[in-house]
Design a protein around this motif. Sequence first.
Motif, mmCIF file in Angstrom:
data_model
loop_
_atom_site.group_PDB
_atom_site.id
_atom_site.type_symbol
_atom_site.label_atom_id
_atom_site.label_comp_id
_atom_site.label_asym_id
_atom_site.label_seq_id
_atom_site.Cartn_x
_atom_site.Cartn_y
_atom_site.Cartn_z
ATOM 1 N N ASN A 34 0.845 -1.187 0.000
ATOM 2 C CA ASN A 34 0.000 0.000 0.000
ATOM 3 C C ASN A 34 0.884 1.241 0.000
ATOM 4 O O ASN A 34 1.579 1.505 0.981
ATOM 5 C CB ASN A 34 -0.911 0.020 1.228
ATOM 6 C CG ASN A 34 -1.965 -1.060 1.178
ATOM 7 O OD1 ASN A 34 -2.420 -1.449 0.109
ATOM 8 N ND2 ASN A 34 -2.352 -1.566 2.335
ATOM 9 N N VAL A 35 0.881 1.957 -1.121
ATOM 10 C CA VAL A 35 1.707 3.155 -1.278
ATOM 11 C C VAL A 35 0.781 4.362 -1.376
ATOM 12 O O VAL A 35 -0.081 4.423 -2.264
ATOM 13 C CB VAL A 35 2.600 3.082 -2.528
ATOM 14 C CG1 VAL A 35 3.465 4.336 -2.633
ATOM 15 C CG2 VAL A 35 3.468 1.833 -2.490
ATOM 16 N N VAL A 36 0.959 5.306 -0.455
ATOM 17 C CA VAL A 36 0.165 6.538 -0.482
ATOM 18 C C VAL A 36 1.070 7.681 -0.934
ATOM 19 O O VAL A 36 2.123 7.923 -0.335
ATOM 20 C CB VAL A 36 -0.439 6.866 0.889
ATOM 21 C CG1 VAL A 36 -1.243 8.171 0.805
ATOM 22 C CG2 VAL A 36 -1.327 5.738 1.377
ATOM 23 N N ILE A 37 0.661 8.363 -1.990
ATOM 24 C CA ILE A 37 1.352 9.566 -2.465
ATOM 25 C C ILE A 37 0.551 10.755 -1.953
ATOM 26 O O ILE A 37 -0.634 10.894 -2.277
ATOM 27 C CB ILE A 37 1.456 9.581 -3.995
ATOM 28 C CG1 ILE A 37 2.116 8.294 -4.497
ATOM 29 C CG2 ILE A 37 2.247 10.804 -4.467
ATOM 30 C CD1 ILE A 37 2.131 8.150 -6.018
ATOM 31 N N VAL B 192 -1.991 1.789 -5.135
ATOM 32 C CA VAL B 192 -1.658 3.210 -5.065
ATOM 33 C C VAL B 192 -2.862 4.004 -4.577
ATOM 34 O O VAL B 192 -3.982 3.840 -5.078
ATOM 35 C CB VAL B 192 -1.199 3.746 -6.438
ATOM 36 C CG1 VAL B 192 -0.947 5.250 -6.378
ATOM 37 C CG2 VAL B 192 0.064 3.012 -6.891
ATOM 38 N N TYR B 193 -2.619 4.874 -3.580
ATOM 39 C CA TYR B 193 -3.626 5.780 -3.056
ATOM 40 C C TYR B 193 -3.056 7.197 -3.075
ATOM 41 O O TYR B 193 -1.832 7.387 -3.046
ATOM 42 C CB TYR B 193 -4.012 5.410 -1.620
ATOM 43 C CG TYR B 193 -4.542 4.007 -1.470
ATOM 44 C CD1 TYR B 193 -5.908 3.749 -1.515
ATOM 45 C CD2 TYR B 193 -3.673 2.932 -1.273
ATOM 46 C CE1 TYR B 193 -6.395 2.453 -1.371
ATOM 47 C CE2 TYR B 193 -4.148 1.635 -1.141
ATOM 48 C CZ TYR B 193 -5.509 1.400 -1.196
ATOM 49 O OH TYR B 193 -5.987 0.122 -1.063
ATOM 50 N N PRO C 57 -7.803 6.037 -5.835
ATOM 51 C CA PRO C 57 -8.635 6.464 -4.695
ATOM 52 C C PRO C 57 -7.907 7.450 -3.784
ATOM 53 O O PRO C 57 -6.696 7.335 -3.564
ATOM 54 C CB PRO C 57 -8.922 5.153 -3.955
ATOM 55 C CG PRO C 57 -7.835 4.213 -4.374
ATOM 56 C CD PRO C 57 -7.467 4.599 -5.768
ATOM 57 N N TYR C 58 -8.667 8.406 -3.261
ATOM 58 C CA TYR C 58 -8.137 9.373 -2.308
ATOM 59 C C TYR C 58 -8.474 8.934 -0.882
ATOM 60 O O TYR C 58 -9.554 8.407 -0.627
ATOM 61 C CB TYR C 58 -8.714 10.767 -2.566
ATOM 62 C CG TYR C 58 -7.980 11.533 -3.644
ATOM 63 C CD1 TYR C 58 -6.969 12.433 -3.321
ATOM 64 C CD2 TYR C 58 -8.279 11.334 -4.987
ATOM 65 C CE1 TYR C 58 -6.289 13.128 -4.303
ATOM 66 C CE2 TYR C 58 -7.600 12.027 -5.984
ATOM 67 C CZ TYR C 58 -6.610 12.925 -5.637
ATOM 68 O OH TYR C 58 -5.929 13.600 -6.622
ATOM 69 N N ALA D 71 -4.194 7.494 5.621
ATOM 70 C CA ALA D 71 -2.955 7.175 4.906
ATOM 71 C C ALA D 71 -1.895 6.617 5.844
ATOM 72 O O ALA D 71 -1.259 5.591 5.562
ATOM 73 C CB ALA D 71 -2.422 8.424 4.199
ATOM 74 N N THR D 72 -1.675 7.285 6.964
ATOM 75 C CA THR D 72 -0.603 6.864 7.858
ATOM 76 C C THR D 72 -0.907 5.524 8.522
ATOM 77 O O THR D 72 0.011 4.743 8.803
ATOM 78 C CB THR D 72 -0.335 7.928 8.932
ATOM 79 O OG1 THR D 72 -1.564 8.287 9.571
ATOM 80 C CG2 THR D 72 0.293 9.167 8.316
ATOM 81 N N GLU D 73 -2.170 5.234 8.745
ATOM 82 C CA GLU D 73 -2.537 3.975 9.391
ATOM 83 C C GLU D 73 -2.426 2.780 8.453
ATOM 84 O O GLU D 73 -2.095 1.676 8.901
ATOM 85 C CB GLU D 73 -3.963 4.071 9.949
ATOM 86 C CG GLU D 73 -4.100 5.021 11.123
ATOM 87 C CD GLU D 73 -5.531 5.175 11.594
ATOM 88 O OE1 GLU D 73 -6.413 4.467 11.038
ATOM 89 O OE2 GLU D 73 -5.786 5.991 12.497
ATOM 90 N N MET D 74 -2.690 2.971 7.165
ATOM 91 C CA MET D 74 -2.775 1.827 6.258
ATOM 92 C C MET D 74 -1.574 1.640 5.338
ATOM 93 O O MET D 74 -1.413 0.609 4.722
ATOM 94 C CB MET D 74 -4.048 1.930 5.407
ATOM 95 C CG MET D 74 -4.177 3.234 4.628
ATOM 96 S SD MET D 74 -3.528 3.248 2.951
ATOM 97 C CE MET D 74 -4.723 2.214 2.135
ATOM 98 N N CYS D 75 -0.679 2.616 5.261
ATOM 99 C CA CYS D 75 0.370 2.552 4.253
ATOM 100 C C CYS D 75 1.554 1.681 4.673
ATOM 101 O O CYS D 75 1.863 1.534 5.857
ATOM 102 C CB CYS D 75 0.874 3.954 3.903
ATOM 103 S SG CYS D 75 1.891 4.701 5.193
#
Length: 296
Positions: free
Chosen positions: A150-153, A177-178, A193-194, A200-204
Amino acid sequence: MIPRHFLSTCYMSRAEILDILNVAEKLRKENHRFTRQLFVANLFFEPSTRTKMSFQVAEKKLGLESLDFHMDLSSVTKGESLYDTAKTYEAIGADMLVVRHQDDNWYEKLQSGISIPIINAGAGKSEHPTQCMLDLLTIYQEFGAFDGLNVVIAGDIRHSRVARSNAAALTTMGANVYLAAAPGFEDLQLNYPYVSMDEATEMCDVLMLLRIQHERHEHVASNLSIYLKEYGLTNQREATMKDHAIIMHPAPVNRGVEIEDELVECKRSRIFKQMENGVYARMAIITKLLKEWGNA
């Protein structure tokens, strides 16, 4: 085999990306120098520290001659076009062009008329493929694979060429990608998805932060501390991240804006590792292109 020029991540296959990452890892561990005299012209029409310097270090490590370019001292000030500048360097003996330019699609004007390899070192708001390769190299070193990560940009998605290149390549490699952005910083043309920064910090597994690009905004909120609290990486949010999760940022970093100052060099930060990897990723791209063009 990578494309004729190195311009975009959008058309790269999984095998092509992995090949570059593996060559970069090999070059990190083993010295390689070209025995022929070869010239690389670094045509930077926008300010740059990390990208330009890492290209120059990469070229020197490979035994290549760097041809520098200063826009303010060039014929661009007399009206010369990017195409004619590129043709000039080709005519005087450059074997490769590394170009950063403010236009989103500058390379479309060069592809058909330039007969030496071209590397995209940044195209307006559209692409930054060499940054993408060093980012993927950093993730690859950390996790050994991309499938299911799980990568959050997060940040100024609307103006980020880094976001576009990374989202495309990470999807190709099998990552999820989120995106996370403050209101007005989204890019709805990117079909991902946004999530909120708290989500973001909890799932990435990887949090890839982006700076606010003041130079591309007409209006930016005057109280940037509000941005950090509402949309940035605070100490409180960092504490909710998984133990193995890492923080990335293409830099330059706006400390205290998109990220708390002390988190820039915290244990989970890979920001300066990315910069180190930039040399090896660019060495790999240069090496593969020159070999493909018969300059080995």
